[in-house]
Design a protein around this motif. Structure first.
Motif, PDB file in Angstrom:
ATOM      1  N   HIS A  94     -24.075 -46.126 -37.429  1.00  0.00           N
ATOM      2  CA  HIS A  94     -25.127 -46.508 -36.184  1.00  0.00           C
ATOM      3  C   HIS A  94     -25.218 -47.820 -35.860  1.00  0.00           C
ATOM      4  CE1 HIS A  94     -27.814 -42.583 -37.107  1.00  0.00           C
ATOM      5  NE2 HIS A  94     -26.654 -42.319 -36.980  1.00  0.00           N
ATOM      6  N   ARG A  95     -23.742 -48.450 -36.196  1.00  0.00           N
ATOM      7  CA  ARG A  95     -23.599 -49.751 -35.619  1.00  0.00           C
ATOM      8  C   ARG A  95     -23.168 -49.663 -34.165  1.00  0.00           C
ATOM      9  NH1 ARG A  95     -20.144 -51.563 -40.928  1.00  0.00           N
ATOM     10  NH2 ARG A  95     -19.069 -49.715 -40.120  1.00  0.00           N
ATOM     11  N   ILE A  96     -23.297 -50.638 -33.445  1.00  0.00           N
ATOM     12  CA  ILE A  96     -23.020 -50.677 -31.986  1.00  0.00           C
ATOM     13  C   ILE A  96     -21.510 -50.959 -32.001  1.00  0.00           C
ATOM     14  CG2 ILE A  96     -23.354 -51.671 -29.726  1.00  0.00           C
ATOM     15  CD1 ILE A  96     -26.119 -52.552 -30.713  1.00  0.00           C
ATOM     16  N   LEU A  97     -20.732 -50.229 -31.309  1.00  0.00           N
ATOM     17  CA  LEU A  97     -19.348 -50.360 -30.930  1.00  0.00           C
ATOM     18  C   LEU A  97     -19.369 -50.773 -29.659  1.00  0.00           C
ATOM     19  CD1 LEU A  97     -18.068 -46.792 -32.313  1.00  0.00           C
ATOM     20  CD2 LEU A  97     -17.791 -49.047 -33.292  1.00  0.00           C
ATOM     21  N   SER A  98     -20.106 -50.377 -28.712  1.00  0.00           N
ATOM     22  CA  SER A  98     -20.180 -50.836 -27.220  1.00  0.00           C
ATOM     23  C   SER A  98     -21.195 -50.481 -26.511  1.00  0.00           C
ATOM     24  CB  SER A  98     -18.637 -50.567 -26.408  1.00  0.00           C
ATOM     25  OG  SER A  98     -18.786 -49.095 -26.277  1.00  0.00           O
ATOM     26  N   GLU A  99     -21.607 -50.995 -25.545  1.00  0.00           N
ATOM     27  CA  GLU A  99     -22.510 -50.674 -24.404  1.00  0.00           C
ATOM     28  C   GLU A  99     -22.222 -50.888 -23.093  1.00  0.00           C
ATOM     29  OE1 GLU A  99     -26.202 -52.997 -22.634  1.00  0.00           O
ATOM     30  OE2 GLU A  99     -26.300 -52.702 -24.577  1.00  0.00           O
ATOM     31  N   GLN A 100     -22.243 -49.686 -22.162  1.00  0.00           N
ATOM     32  CA  GLN A 100     -21.666 -49.671 -20.994  1.00  0.00           C
ATOM     33  C   GLN A 100     -22.710 -49.011 -19.942  1.00  0.00           C
ATOM     34  OE1 GLN A 100     -17.600 -48.062 -20.745  1.00  0.00           O
ATOM     35  NE2 GLN A 100     -17.343 -48.516 -22.812  1.00  0.00           N
ATOM     36  N   ARG A 101     -22.616 -49.577 -18.674  1.00  0.00           N
ATOM     37  CA  ARG A 101     -23.626 -48.822 -17.567  1.00  0.00           C
ATOM     38  C   ARG A 101     -22.736 -47.831 -17.052  1.00  0.00           C
ATOM     39  NH1 ARG A 101     -25.185 -52.208 -12.374  1.00  0.00           N
ATOM     40  NH2 ARG A 101     -23.346 -52.022 -12.092  1.00  0.00           N
ATOM     41  N   ILE A 102     -23.209 -46.552 -17.268  1.00  0.00           N
ATOM     42  CA  ILE A 102     -22.369 -45.562 -16.717  1.00  0.00           C
ATOM     43  C   ILE A 102     -22.519 -45.363 -15.207  1.00  0.00           C
ATOM     44  CG2 ILE A 102     -22.208 -43.060 -17.034  1.00  0.00           C
ATOM     45  CD1 ILE A 102     -21.466 -44.895 -19.518  1.00  0.00           C
ATOM     46  N   ALA A 103     -23.912 -45.409 -14.675  1.00  0.00           N
ATOM     47  CA  ALA A 103     -24.054 -45.228 -13.261  1.00  0.00           C
ATOM     48  C   ALA A 103     -25.479 -45.894 -12.535  1.00  0.00           C
ATOM     49  CB  ALA A 103     -24.196 -43.658 -12.984  1.00  0.00           C
ATOM     50  N   GLU A 104     -25.220 -46.216 -11.585  1.00  0.00           N
ATOM     51  CA  GLU A 104     -26.380 -46.889 -10.792  1.00  0.00           C
ATOM     52  C   GLU A 104     -26.507 -45.770  -9.544  1.00  0.00           C
ATOM     53  OE1 GLU A 104     -27.418 -50.986  -8.266  1.00  0.00           O
ATOM     54  OE2 GLU A 104     -25.693 -50.818  -9.698  1.00  0.00           O
ATOM     55  N   GLY A 105     -27.861 -45.552  -9.321  1.00  0.00           N
ATOM     56  CA  GLY A 105     -28.257 -44.744  -8.358  1.00  0.00           C
ATOM     57  C   GLY A 105     -29.239 -45.262  -7.254  1.00  0.00           C
ATOM     58  N   GLY A 106     -30.333 -44.209  -6.711  1.00  0.00           N
ATOM     59  CA  GLY A 106     -31.032 -44.829  -5.901  1.00  0.00           C
ATOM     60  C   GLY A 106     -32.514 -45.251  -6.349  1.00  0.00           C
ATOM     61  N   LEU A 107     -33.510 -44.985  -5.670  1.00  0.00           N
ATOM     62  CA  LEU A 107     -34.853 -45.203  -6.152  1.00  0.00           C
ATOM     63  C   LEU A 107     -35.530 -44.270  -7.315  1.00  0.00           C
ATOM     64  CD1 LEU A 107     -36.559 -46.244  -2.671  1.00  0.00           C
ATOM     65  CD2 LEU A 107     -35.721 -47.782  -4.583  1.00  0.00           C
ATOM     66  N   THR A 108     -34.947 -42.891  -7.000  1.00  0.00           N
ATOM     67  CA  THR A 108     -35.372 -42.002  -7.947  1.00  0.00           C
ATOM     68  C   THR A 108     -34.502 -41.444  -8.815  1.00  0.00           C
ATOM     69  OG1 THR A 108     -35.321 -40.065  -6.158  1.00  0.00           O
ATOM     70  CG2 THR A 108     -37.397 -41.403  -6.206  1.00  0.00           C
ATOM     71  N   ALA A 109     -33.034 -41.308  -8.610  1.00  0.00           N
ATOM     72  CA  ALA A 109     -32.310 -40.830  -9.434  1.00  0.00           C
ATOM     73  C   ALA A 109     -30.941 -41.368  -9.262  1.00  0.00           C
ATOM     74  CB  ALA A 109     -32.281 -38.985  -9.193  1.00  0.00           C
ATOM     75  N   CYS A 110     -29.966 -41.006 -10.329  1.00  0.00           N
ATOM     76  CA  CYS A 110     -28.728 -41.505 -10.234  1.00  0.00           C
ATOM     77  C   CYS A 110     -27.830 -40.370 -10.855  1.00  0.00           C
ATOM     78  CB  CYS A 110     -28.173 -42.774 -11.074  1.00  0.00           C
ATOM     79  SG  CYS A 110     -28.871 -43.066 -12.631  1.00  0.00           S
ATOM     80  N   ALA A 111     -26.956 -39.903  -9.831  1.00  0.00           N
ATOM     81  CA  ALA A 111     -26.032 -38.599 -10.480  1.00  0.00           C
ATOM     82  C   ALA A 111     -25.246 -38.993 -11.485  1.00  0.00           C
ATOM     83  CB  ALA A 111     -25.233 -38.123  -9.045  1.00  0.00           C
ATOM     84  N   ILE A 112     -25.278 -38.241 -12.685  1.00  0.00           N
ATOM     85  CA  ILE A 112     -24.391 -38.246 -13.887  1.00  0.00           C
ATOM     86  C   ILE A 112     -23.886 -36.985 -14.283  1.00  0.00           C
ATOM     87  CG2 ILE A 112     -24.660 -38.881 -16.284  1.00  0.00           C
ATOM     88  CD1 ILE A 112     -24.939 -41.281 -14.896  1.00  0.00           C
ATOM     89  N   HIS A 113     -22.701 -37.102 -14.661  1.00  0.00           N
ATOM     90  CA  HIS A 113     -21.978 -35.895 -15.266  1.00  0.00           C
ATOM     91  C   HIS A 113     -21.723 -36.448 -16.855  1.00  0.00           C
ATOM     92  CE1 HIS A 113     -18.992 -32.800 -16.397  1.00  0.00           C
ATOM     93  NE2 HIS A 113     -19.408 -32.292 -15.132  1.00  0.00           N
ATOM     94  N   PRO A 114     -21.970 -35.412 -17.479  1.00  0.00           N
ATOM     95  CA  PRO A 114     -21.905 -35.710 -19.203  1.00  0.00           C
ATOM     96  C   PRO A 114     -20.335 -36.220 -19.314  1.00  0.00           C
ATOM     97  CG  PRO A 114     -23.000 -33.462 -19.073  1.00  0.00           C
ATOM     98  CD  PRO A 114     -22.489 -34.067 -17.456  1.00  0.00           C
ATOM     99  N   ARG A 115     -19.439 -35.643 -18.327  1.00  0.00           N
ATOM    100  CA  ARG A 115     -18.027 -36.378 -18.810  1.00  0.00           C
ATOM    101  C   ARG A 115     -18.262 -37.841 -18.773  1.00  0.00           C
ATOM    102  NH1 ARG A 115     -15.928 -33.678 -15.048  1.00  0.00           N
ATOM    103  NH2 ARG A 115     -16.110 -34.888 -13.239  1.00  0.00           N
TER     104      ARG A 115
END
Length: 225
Positions: free
Chosen positions: A131-152
């Protein structure tokens, strides 16, 4: 807003800081020091009242700040720079290689960056078997209520990093961290897809305004649909 102590007789925050240290100063006094001349008189308490305290001030845009009489571009820049330094300090407490063991640690790492945003942002933290951090990444940025994400999109970095475990988090611009049906559905699908790759989904944190919800702690990591 934090009120000034009723028995404080010295109105000069700089002298109080030098004599007592920054811990002794209330929010208005610290903000007055950032604002410079005239800040202690009216501008610091005005800002805290107008935006509902430090959390609201952190969420304020440059255009909102500069419209306050007496602010101007220089003071607006100073306040935004000070708030950004605070966020970066909070984020620097757990660098790459740090161990994440609790939802509170995750919130301390991500909350300062995400809680003030006006759009949803989705972040993945990739961990090794300890559980040591390897990396951190922003996956997506959306609107006021949601951002579309696919598990892939979330799992591709896990494969690249050879991660053994994964934590995801996103903010709710409304300030309410209660999960939506879409949040629960995504969490369920992500957990299934991660397991198929041999990656364990440890938690999904939803970050609100000064609050957060851990789906793992709430027993909702398996989804709800």
């Amino acid at each position: 807003m934090t009120e000034l102590p009723a028995d404080r007789t010295d109105p000069r925050p700089r002298e109080r800081l030098q004599a007592l240290g920054p811990e002794a100063l209330v929010d208005e006094e610290l903000l007055a020091l950032i604002l410079g001349p005239c800040g202690a008189g009216h501008l610091a308490p005005l800002l805290l009242r107008r935006f509902g305290g430090l959390h609201g001030l952190e969420r304020a845009s440059a255009s909102e700040l500069v419209r306050i009489p007496g602010m101007g571009s220089a003071r607006t820049a100073a306040v935004r720079a000070a708030l950004q330094l605070g966020r970066r300090l909070a984020l620097s407490e757990q660098p790459r290689g740090a161990v994440l063991r609790s939802a509170d640690q995750i919130h301390r790492r991500l909350g300062p960056r995400l809680r003030h945003l006006r759009q949803e942002n989705f972040v993945g933290i990739y961990l090794d078997a300890r559980h040591r951090i390897l990396s951190e990444q922003r996956i997506a940025e959306g609107g006021l209520t949601a951002c579309a994400i696919h598990p892939r999109e979330v799992l591709e970095p896990a494969v690249r990093e050879a991660a053994a475990a994964l934590i995801v988090a996103h903010n709710h611009p409304s300030g309410d961290p209660a999960p939506s049906a879409d949040d629960l559905s995504l969490t369920r699908r992500l957990g299934i897809a991660a397991e198929a790759l041999g990656v364990r989904l440890l938690d999904h944190l939803i970050i609100g305004d000064g609050r957060y919800l851990s789906l793992a702690e709430a027993g909702l990591l398996g989804g709800g649909d």
